[in-house]
Design a protein around this motif. Structure first.
Motif, PDB file in Angstrom:
ATOM      1  N   LEU B 150       0.827  -1.209   0.000  1.00 15.01           N
ATOM      2  CA  LEU B 150       0.000   0.000   0.000  1.00 15.01           C
ATOM      3  C   LEU B 150       0.862   1.261   0.000  1.00 15.01           C
ATOM      4  N   ARG B 153      -0.866   4.446  -0.927  1.00  9.66           N
ATOM      5  CA  ARG B 153      -2.156   4.763  -0.299  1.00  9.66           C
ATOM      6  C   ARG B 153      -1.971   5.324   1.108  1.00  9.66           C
ATOM      7  N   GLN B 165      -7.859  -3.699   1.070  1.00 14.86           N
ATOM      8  CA  GLN B 165      -6.834  -2.695   1.396  1.00 14.86           C
ATOM      9  C   GLN B 165      -6.911  -2.309   2.867  1.00 14.86           C
TER      10      GLN B 165
END
Ligand SMILES: Nc1ncnc2c1ncn2[C@@H]1O[C@H](COP(=O)(O)OP(=O)(O)OP(=O)(O)O)[C@@H](O)[C@H]1O
Ligand SMILES: [Mg+2]
Lengths: 352, 256
Positions: B150, B153, B165
């Motif tokens: 990730l 993100r 996620q």
């Protein structure tokens, strides 16, 4: 754990004066104590029952030292039997490392970890000259020379959440929950507005009505209105705050899973409600006061000699702010405290 | 006599038990009015360091309850839980917080991310509790998130992330302080087949590469493939223990 017999090869340097350390506990040592305050660093060596890794160093404060061992203050969950390597920097001699074994641990029931004292026995193979150097350090520290503050650089564990961090977290969580924050502070504001209006309008109308007859009934009615507005503030504010904390029980439980102390949780909520309450109360008290002055403003022309009772107004303004703050804090403290004390699993499944 | 110490700091001190989690006759009862619910009826188990354990059983069998007991998230009504030979009932609040902060990482079926915080903030929160400064926790948090895929993100809120996620953020958060044990309660429960498999692989990699002990309560039969041992629980008690590939385990023992 019997006290160790004094070892033959450990003799005190003759130059060293023996000043016994003040100590009232049960004597567990065979050798005389020397008082000193030395800050150093310790690491657990073999930790059969502890979770710490050897890389983790912690702060140690040595209190008194003898040939056989020393009494120290820890901020660590030590247990008897743990092996600890101590590192001190001694004036005039540099760093000294000694391997020790924890003989006893004492902590008053209910006291904090920081108040743990422990007796550490030097290992048999600890170099005699190093121990002697420590005894000399006791001479130094008694004589007022700066005690060795060696290497207390890496404190890997903390007890306090730094206030700055706590404030950051609270402000962020207030900002992000904008609607909730606005609604809660609006409730505080309106309640305090009402309360301050009722508190202030008494003195204002008293000033305006000089010469007019104030009946007993109208006084009693004023008091009654103030009490009602007080009740509105208490119920409105505490209930709103209670709800705003209660809907975050899961979050509190999660924070505890991540290692938050109960204290952190209460602290965070206290800071949030303090900010919320301050804004709401000041705004509310201000509005209430202006509101109360309004009749005086409109009638100012016809009554040109009537002065505003400024002192009474300011007092009531302060009273309104104080009531708002107190109620906000009380209203959030109780649920935050309750949630913080729950086991995390319980807090996480509590739905309101 | 003072105990002799090895002069060299040993990574694996002798005398240390190979078991990292031990439960002895753990019981949990909930009282619902007059009725008592026996969620756990005396569970005893031993989990070795570095094992990948799955706890399986039908709904209501007591998996989550056992998860809470092992993780020190609730108090047992009876019996004892030992983490590295320390009876966790004996810990004071500070030690308990330390255990939850540093020793164990938790993953929940419902992710339990703090909704108002970004991925990075969620992951760094346990590091803040552990006393790290921003200089340390910001790069570390970013690195852990990158490790779970990730890296791009970091500044998204949980609501801006998909379920898979979010669970990755939760895994990253559980790894924040390099725990020795990761406890997961149905980590794949809210995920589709493919995402679930990815999460399982991620846990397995952690277990293999870093030697993290993984204990996972689950319904998910995909977990069977990767688990070293499976505890089947039924009605609050262990019904059977299955060892996957006995051979592999004995080879491991010889290699040690
Ligand atoms: N807080 C509680 N109060 C009362 N009973 C409870 C509570 N928590 C769990 N139980 C009961 O304990 C038993 C075990 O619950 P638990 O949540 O451990 O099951 P589980 O195996 O995790 O189920 P699932 O797979 O559905 O998550 C159930 O019968 C449940 O009803
Ligand atoms: Mg469950």
């Amino acid at each position: 754990m019997a006290a160790r017999a004094p070892s033959r090869n450990r003799r005190i340097a003759p130059a060293l004066r023996h000043v016994p350390a003040p100590y009232n506990g049960p004597e567990r040592r065979a050798n005389g104590r020397y008082s000193l305050t030395l800050h150093g660093r310790g690491t657990f060596l073999s930790v059969p029952t502890r979770w710490l890794h050897e890389k983790e160093a912690f702060e140690v404060v040595a209190e008194d030292v003898s040939l056989g061992g020393m009494q120290v203050h820890f901020n660590e969950p030590v247990r008897a039997g743990d092996a600890v390597r101590l590192k001190f920097t001694v004036p005039g001699r540099g760093a000294i490392e000694l391997d020790t074994v924890v003989r006893w641990v004492h902590r008053e029931p209910g006291s904090r970890l920081a108040d743990t004292s422990a007796g550490l026995a030097f290992n048999d193979d600890a170099p005699h000259k190093d121990i002697e150097a420590l005894l000399h350090a006791s001479d130094y520290s008694r004589g007022g020379a700066s005690s060795g503050t060696g290497g207390v650089t890496a404190m890997t564990r903390q007890v306090n959440l730094p206030l700055r961090r706590a404030i950051e977290i609270s402000i962020r969580s207030l900002r992000i929950r904008t609607t909730r924050t606005l609604a809660t502070s609006a409730v505080v504001m309106f309640a305090i507005w009402f309360l301050t209006l009722m508190l202030c309008s008494g003195p204002v109308s008293a000033a305006l009505e000089i010469g007019e007859i104030i009946t007993k009934e109208s006084r009693a009615q004023d008091l009654w209105v103030v009490i009602v507005s007080m009740l509105v503030a208490v119920v409105g504010i505490t209930n709103t705050l209670h709800m705003s904390v209660a809907e975050r029980y899961r979050e509190i439980g999660t924070m505890k899973c991540l290692g938050a102390l109960d204290r952190f949780v209460v602290e965070l909520f206290l800071l949030e409600s303090l900010a919320l309450g301050a804004v709401g109360s000041v705004a509310g008290a201000f509005c209430g006061m202006v509101h109360a002055i309004y009749p005086w403003l409109t009638r100012a022309k016809e009554l040109d000699h009537v002065a505003l009772p400024v002192k009474a107004l300011l007092e009531n303004f302060g009273l309104g702010v104080a009531a708002g703050l107190a109620l906000t804090i009380l209203g959030s403290l109780y649920p935050a405290f309750r949630a913080a004390r729950m086991a995390p699993a319980e807090a996480m499944r509590t739905e309101v | 006599m003072a105990r002799k110490l090895k002069p060299v700091v040993s990574k694996k001190p002798s005398g240390r038990s190979e078991y990292t989690v031990v439960c002895r006759d753990v019981k949990k009862e909930y009282s619902l009015g007059t009725q008592m619910v026996h969620a756990l009826r005396g569970v005893s188990l031993e989990i070795k360091r570095g094992e990948y354990i799955s706890i399986m059983g039908p709904s209501g069998s007591g998996k989550s309850t056992l998860f809470n007991m092992i993780g020190g998230l609730d108090h047992p009504s009876g019996g004892k839980v030992f983490i590295d030979e320390v009876d966790i009932a004996q810990l004071d609040p500070y030690e308990l917080a330390w255990l939850r902060c540093r020793k164990i990482g938790y993953i929940f079926q419902t992710f339990n991310l703090i909704p108002v915080m970004t991925a990075l903030e969620n992951v760094t929160l346990p590091m803040i509790f552990a006393g790290l400064t921003p200089d340390d926790y910001l790069p570390k948090g970013a690195a852990v998130l990158k490790q779970v895929g990730l890296g791009d993100r970091l500044h998204h809120k949980p609501t801006e992330l998909s379920g898979g996620q979010q669970q990755r953020v939760a895994i990253a958060r559980s790894l924040a302080n390099d725990p020795a044990i990761v406890l997961a309660d149905e980590p794949t429960g809210n995920l589709d087949l493919k995402t679930g498999r990815e999460i399982i692989n991620l846990l397995r990699t952690l277990n293999k590469k870093k030697g993290v002990t993984i204990i996972s309560a689950t319904h998910d039969l995909k977990m069977i493939d990767v688990s070293d041992r499976i505890f089947w629980i039924r009605d609050g008690a262990i019904a059977k223990v299955e060892e996957r590939g006995k051979m592999k385990i004995s080879v491991g023992a010889i290699a040690e």
